[in-house]
Design a protein around this motif. Structure first.
Motif, PDB file in Angstrom:
ATOM      1  N   THR A 114     -14.619 -48.721 -70.260  1.00 30.21           N
ATOM      2  CA  THR A 114     -13.998 -49.234 -71.483  1.00 30.21           C
ATOM      3  C   THR A 114     -14.335 -50.705 -71.696  1.00 30.21           C
ATOM      4  O   THR A 114     -14.621 -51.134 -72.829  1.00 30.21           O
ATOM      5  N   TYR A 115     -14.323 -51.475 -70.634  1.00 23.99           N
ATOM      6  CA  TYR A 115     -14.686 -52.891 -70.717  1.00 23.99           C
ATOM      7  C   TYR A 115     -16.113 -53.061 -71.223  1.00 23.99           C
ATOM      8  O   TYR A 115     -16.369 -53.850 -72.144  1.00 23.99           O
ATOM      9  N   PHE A 116     -17.055 -52.309 -70.659  1.00 22.58           N
ATOM     10  CA  PHE A 116     -18.451 -52.430 -71.074  1.00 22.58           C
ATOM     11  C   PHE A 116     -18.624 -52.019 -72.542  1.00 22.58           C
ATOM     12  O   PHE A 116     -19.370 -52.660 -73.292  1.00 22.58           O
ATOM     13  N   LEU A 117     -17.944 -50.955 -72.962  1.00 20.79           N
ATOM     14  CA  LEU A 117     -18.040 -50.514 -74.360  1.00 20.79           C
ATOM     15  C   LEU A 117     -17.427 -51.543 -75.305  1.00 20.79           C
ATOM     16  O   LEU A 117     -17.964 -51.814 -76.386  1.00 20.79           O
ATOM     17  N   ASP A 118     -16.289 -52.116 -74.920  1.00 23.49           N
ATOM     18  CA  ASP A 118     -15.654 -53.139 -75.755  1.00 23.49           C
ATOM     19  C   ASP A 118     -16.565 -54.355 -75.922  1.00 23.49           C
ATOM     20  O   ASP A 118     -16.683 -54.922 -77.017  1.00 23.49           O
ATOM     21  N   LYS A 119     -17.198 -54.771 -74.831  1.00 19.42           N
ATOM     22  CA  LYS A 119     -18.103 -55.928 -74.906  1.00 19.42           C
ATOM     23  C   LYS A 119     -19.320 -55.619 -75.772  1.00 19.42           C
ATOM     24  O   LYS A 119     -19.805 -56.481 -76.502  1.00 19.42           O
ATOM     25  N   ALA A 120     -19.810 -54.382 -75.704  1.00 15.82           N
ATOM     26  CA  ALA A 120     -20.934 -53.996 -76.558  1.00 15.82           C
ATOM     27  C   ALA A 120     -20.523 -54.033 -78.026  1.00 15.82           C
ATOM     28  O   ALA A 120     -21.281 -54.516 -78.893  1.00 15.82           O
ATOM     29  N   ALA A 121     -19.323 -53.540 -78.328  1.00 14.72           N
ATOM     30  CA  ALA A 121     -18.842 -53.558 -79.709  1.00 14.72           C
ATOM     31  C   ALA A 121     -18.710 -54.992 -80.216  1.00 14.72           C
ATOM     32  O   ALA A 121     -19.073 -55.293 -81.362  1.00 14.72           O
ATOM     33  N   GLU A 122     -18.222 -55.879 -79.363  1.00 13.18           N
ATOM     34  CA  GLU A 122     -18.108 -57.294 -79.741  1.00 13.18           C
ATOM     35  C   GLU A 122     -19.467 -57.897 -80.073  1.00 13.18           C
ATOM     36  O   GLU A 122     -19.571 -58.815 -80.896  1.00 13.18           O
ATOM     37  N   SER A 123     -20.517 -57.386 -79.437  1.00 11.22           N
ATOM     38  CA  SER A 123     -21.875 -57.893 -79.661  1.00 11.22           C
ATOM     39  C   SER A 123     -22.596 -57.181 -80.804  1.00 11.22           C
ATOM     40  O   SER A 123     -23.790 -57.391 -81.003  1.00 11.22           O
ATOM     41  N   PRO A 154     -31.730 -54.841 -87.859  1.00 15.65           N
ATOM     42  CA  PRO A 154     -31.987 -54.012 -86.680  1.00 15.65           C
ATOM     43  C   PRO A 154     -30.931 -52.930 -86.512  1.00 15.65           C
ATOM     44  O   PRO A 154     -29.843 -53.014 -87.077  1.00 15.65           O
ATOM     45  N   VAL A 155     -31.259 -51.918 -85.713  1.00 19.60           N
ATOM     46  CA  VAL A 155     -30.307 -50.889 -85.312  1.00 19.60           C
ATOM     47  C   VAL A 155     -29.867 -51.203 -83.882  1.00 19.60           C
ATOM     48  O   VAL A 155     -30.711 -51.431 -83.013  1.00 19.60           O
ATOM     49  N   ALA A 156     -28.552 -51.246 -83.661  1.00 16.84           N
ATOM     50  CA  ALA A 156     -28.011 -51.533 -82.333  1.00 16.84           C
ATOM     51  C   ALA A 156     -26.995 -50.453 -81.980  1.00 16.84           C
ATOM     52  O   ALA A 156     -25.994 -50.285 -82.678  1.00 16.84           O
ATOM     53  N   CYS A 157     -27.271 -49.701 -80.917  1.00 18.93           N
ATOM     54  CA  CYS A 157     -26.435 -48.554 -80.530  1.00 18.93           C
ATOM     55  C   CYS A 157     -25.970 -48.702 -79.092  1.00 18.93           C
ATOM     56  O   CYS A 157     -26.668 -49.281 -78.256  1.00 18.93           O
ATOM     57  N   THR A 158     -24.806 -48.142 -78.817  1.00 20.64           N
ATOM     58  CA  THR A 158     -24.335 -48.075 -77.438  1.00 20.64           C
ATOM     59  C   THR A 158     -23.659 -46.728 -77.218  1.00 20.64           C
ATOM     60  O   THR A 158     -23.197 -46.085 -78.163  1.00 20.64           O
ATOM     61  N   ASP A 201     -28.941 -61.927 -72.180  1.00 19.61           N
ATOM     62  CA  ASP A 201     -27.762 -62.798 -72.219  1.00 19.61           C
ATOM     63  C   ASP A 201     -26.472 -61.977 -72.229  1.00 19.61           C
ATOM     64  O   ASP A 201     -25.468 -62.381 -71.621  1.00 19.61           O
ATOM     65  N   HIS A 202     -26.483 -60.838 -72.903  1.00 19.59           N
ATOM     66  CA  HIS A 202     -25.298 -59.974 -72.945  1.00 19.59           C
ATOM     67  C   HIS A 202     -24.923 -59.509 -71.536  1.00 19.59           C
ATOM     68  O   HIS A 202     -23.743 -59.539 -71.152  1.00 19.59           O
TER      69      HIS A 202
END
Length: 423
Positions: free
Chosen positions: A182-191, A253-257, A306-307
């Motif tokens: 959940t932490y990794f997904l939340d950080k990806a969404a923030e980015s 760009p397209v950014a997916c997680t 950097d992410h």
């Protein structure tokens, strides 16, 4: 898959670049160009034959209309010969295209010019490191012993249910695992990454699209009855969602997680370096995928680096970044950075992420393009990175955060776990 037009234009440069991978490309690139010449020659003959047959058909129709049946009958015989010839040429063209494609599938991507030469992981270049390696108390344990001590991961039970390499997470171990996801997904969404929930099996076309097939066929679990493959990484379904698409420039760009379990048939080996969570057949991972215009892709790669740096800084884990040499570079990659976390109890570095730019290698297979401002169709660049693969991150947390009072939880995860220690 390399573009034939680029091979033709840059053959000598490609030969030299592929030597960084210890791949002798001259002979195979010459075969590719010869097959392409054969393809073009056969295509020209086929086009001319079809054009002549089409013109003849018009003449036959006109002759029948004017009552010149004898002439029309003679021309029909010639038309039948042209149809036979076109069928033979079509079969010849199909065989040539098939042989060309098979050959292209065996050629790895051309390394970026900054990729160092080398033959193995020993030649990778460390370009960055951060974080202090903690000094553990006497009697500190590796993660597989900590997992047993605190009853949070059961390797034997997983072996009973499935087999080696399929651990079962229990209690606070399962909750810590869920917290990391959940932490990794939340950080990806923030980015700015858009989250997807994905299929765990893909078809053969998807495997070829991102380059797992035919290169890594032996490492993938194959459901033979349905001809489907268990995914080795979320990169495969994430990227293949766009297979065959022509995107508009405004869409980029397209950014997916996406979070998925991943399945890999690793070759059997033994020793501490593969014990516990160090190497698994099923593991959890949060993946990042980007689709970029070519001129923006390397800036995007830096952003992905950097992410991941930020994730490891917040987890307060000591890590380093390696630039992979040609001999250790993945088949599809033009440039890869590996992240490794230091496992204090094992006294070794553990790979926890690879971040790669594939340039047009995947998009040429995927036929993934965009329309530029002039309306021309151009191949895009694809990138992917693990942010992050959980097993070795979890191993690093268990080992580096152990204390006489138990295993402390990284501060950034406490709001996700609901507890601050495992004891």
């Amino acid at each position: 898959m390399l573009q034939v037009s680029n091979i033709r234009t840059h053959k000598e440069a490609y030969i030299q670049a592929l030597k960084k991978r210890n791949f002798e490309g001259e002979s195979i690139l010459n075969q590719v160009l010869q097959l392409d010449e054969d393809r073009r020659s056969t295509q020209t003959k086929l086009d001319d034959t079809l054009a002549e047959a089409n013109q003849l058909s018009k003449e036959i129709g006109l002759l029948f209309k004017t009552g010149e049946h004898q002439k029309a009958t003679l021309l029909k015989e010639k038309s039948a010969q042209l149809k036979d010839a076109s069928r033979d040429l079509s079969e010849e063209l199909s065989a040539t295209v098939g042989n060309l494609e098979k050959l292209l599938y065996t050629i790895p991507n051309v390394p970026n010019e900054i990729v160092p030469a080398g033959t193995s992981e020993e030649d990778n270049e460390e370009i960055y490191n951060e974080g202090d390696i903690p000094v553990l108390a006497e009697g500190s344990l590796p993660h597989w012993e900590l997992a047993k001590k605190y009853d949070i991961i059961d390797f034997e039970l997983g072996n009973k249910v499935t087999g080696a390499g399929f651990p079962i997470y229990k209690g606070k171990g399962a909750r810590l695992q869920r917290a990391l996801i959940t932490y990794f997904l939340d950080k990806a969404a923030e980015s700015g990454y858009n989250e997807y929930q994905l299929p765990l099996m893909v078809n053969e076309a998807s495997g070829f699209g991102t380059g797992q097939l035919p290169d890594k066929e032996g490492q993938m679990y194959h459901v033979t009855e349905d001809d489907l493959y268990l995914i080795p990484t979320a990169e495969v379904p994430l990227t293949n969602m766009f297979r065959g698409e022509i995107l508009q420039e405004a869409d980029l760009p397209v950014a997916c997680t996406g979070y998925t379990p991943c399945f890999r048939r690793e070759a059997g080996s033994y020793g501490a370096h593969v014990r516990g969570l160090n190497r698994l057949h099923q593991f959890d991972k949060v993946e990042l995928v980007r689709i970029e215009k070519p001129e923006n892709s390397y800036a995007a790669l830096d952003g992905m680096v950097d992410h991941i740096k930020n994730l490891l800084q917040e987890l307060k884990l000591p890590y380093r970044i390696l630039k992979l040499c040609g001999g250790d570079l993945g088949f599809t990659s033009a440039l890869t950075y590996d992240f490794e976390v230091f496992s204090t109890a094992q006294d070794r570095w553990l790979e926890i992420s690879s971040v790669s730019n594939f340039e047009t290698f995947q998009t040429n297979r995927l036929k993934l393009r965009y329309k530029d401002k002039d309306g021309n169709k151009q191949l895009l660049h694809t990138l992917n990175g693990s942010a992050l693969a959980l097993p070795r991150v979890l191993a690093g947390i268990l080992e580096n955060y152990q204390s006489p009072e138990g295993i402390m939880i990284p501060e950034v995860l406490v709001k996700y776990t609901g507890f601050d220690r495992i004891d």
